[in-house]
Design a protein around this motif. Sequence first.
Motif, short mmCIF file in Angstrom:
data_model
loop_
_atom_site.label_atom_id
_atom_site.label_comp_id
_atom_site.label_asym_id
_atom_site.label_seq_id
_atom_site.Cartn_x
_atom_site.Cartn_y
_atom_site.Cartn_z
N ALA A 34 38.13 42.44 37.12
CA ALA A 34 37.98 41.01 36.83
C ALA A 34 39.34 40.38 36.54
O ALA A 34 39.65 39.30 37.07
CB ALA A 34 37.04 40.81 35.65
N ASN A 35 40.15 41.03 35.74
CA ASN A 35 41.48 40.48 35.41
C ASN A 35 42.35 40.36 36.66
O ASN A 35 43.06 39.37 36.82
CB ASN A 35 42.17 41.34 34.36
N TYR A 36 42.27 41.36 37.54
CA TYR A 36 43.04 41.30 38.78
C TYR A 36 42.61 40.09 39.61
O TYR A 36 43.45 39.35 40.13
CB TYR A 36 42.87 42.60 39.57
N MET A 37 41.30 39.91 39.74
CA MET A 37 40.82 38.79 40.54
C MET A 37 41.21 37.45 39.92
O MET A 37 41.54 36.50 40.64
CB MET A 37 39.31 38.88 40.74
N LEU A 38 41.18 37.37 38.60
CA LEU A 38 41.56 36.12 37.94
C LEU A 38 43.05 35.84 38.12
O LEU A 38 43.45 34.69 38.31
CB LEU A 38 41.21 36.17 36.45
N GLU A 39 43.87 36.87 38.06
CA GLU A 39 45.32 36.69 38.20
C GLU A 39 45.72 36.32 39.63
O GLU A 39 46.57 35.48 39.84
CB GLU A 39 46.06 37.97 37.79
N THR A 40 45.09 36.97 40.60
CA THR A 40 45.51 36.78 42.00
C THR A 40 44.64 35.79 42.75
O THR A 40 45.04 35.32 43.82
CB THR A 40 45.45 38.12 42.76
N GLU A 41 43.46 35.50 42.22
CA GLU A 41 42.45 34.70 42.92
C GLU A 41 42.20 35.29 44.31
O GLU A 41 42.01 34.56 45.29
CB GLU A 41 42.87 33.22 43.00
N GLY A 42 42.22 36.61 44.36
CA GLY A 42 42.05 37.32 45.62
C GLY A 42 40.61 37.42 46.06
O GLY A 42 39.68 37.04 45.35
N THR A 43 40.45 37.98 47.23
CA THR A 43 39.12 38.18 47.80
C THR A 43 38.58 39.54 47.36
O THR A 43 39.30 40.36 46.79
CB THR A 43 39.19 38.15 49.34
N ILE A 44 37.32 39.75 47.67
CA ILE A 44 36.69 41.05 47.39
C ILE A 44 37.44 42.14 48.14
O ILE A 44 37.74 43.20 47.59
CB ILE A 44 35.20 41.03 47.81
N ARG A 45 37.77 41.87 49.39
CA ARG A 45 38.46 42.87 50.22
C ARG A 45 39.83 43.22 49.65
O ARG A 45 40.21 44.39 49.57
CB ARG A 45 38.59 42.36 51.65
N GLN A 46 40.60 42.21 49.26
CA GLN A 46 41.92 42.45 48.68
C GLN A 46 41.80 43.28 47.40
O GLN A 46 42.59 44.20 47.17
CB GLN A 46 42.62 41.13 48.38
N ALA A 48 39.32 45.30 46.55
CA ALA A 48 38.89 46.67 46.90
C ALA A 48 40.07 47.49 47.40
O ALA A 48 40.24 48.65 47.00
CB ALA A 48 37.79 46.61 47.95
N ASN A 49 40.90 46.90 48.22
CA ASN A 49 42.08 47.62 48.73
C ASN A 49 43.05 47.94 47.60
O ASN A 49 43.60 49.05 47.56
CB ASN A 49 42.79 46.81 49.82
N TYR A 50 43.26 47.01 46.69
CA TYR A 50 44.19 47.22 45.59
C TYR A 50 43.75 48.38 44.70
O TYR A 50 44.55 49.23 44.31
CB TYR A 50 44.32 45.94 44.76
N PHE A 51 42.45 48.44 44.40
CA PHE A 51 41.92 49.49 43.51
C PHE A 51 41.46 50.73 44.27
O PHE A 51 40.96 51.68 43.68
CB PHE A 51 40.77 48.95 42.66
N LYS A 52 41.60 50.71 45.61
CA LYS A 52 41.18 51.84 46.45
C LYS A 52 39.73 52.21 46.21
O LYS A 52 39.37 53.36 45.95
CB LYS A 52 42.10 53.04 46.24
#
Length: 104
Positions: A34-46, A48-52
Amino acid sequence: DKLWNMEYTISIKEKRRKIHMKKLEMEQRILEVANYMLETEGTIRQTANYFKMSKSTVHKDLHRLKNVNYTKYNEIKKILDTNWEQKYIRGGLATKQKYATMVQ
């Protein structure tokens, strides 16, 4: 007989402790996603790739976020709604670029 009861009780307590630890680990992972998505405003795919991890796991974690931190869940929902609206635009641009390179 008493010894068996004591071992059984310890076994149950140990199992409960392990379950509790797994729950804490899962909550930690959910908050990290959640924190990653809030910081980057990334997509689900991004994300998922970041956290493998798989996109399904990210979706499930974000769904579980509702029970862990409802405020963050609402913030993430806004990001996901925006990404959903932009999805068709991004897809159209990608297709346009693909055919532009094919024509050249």
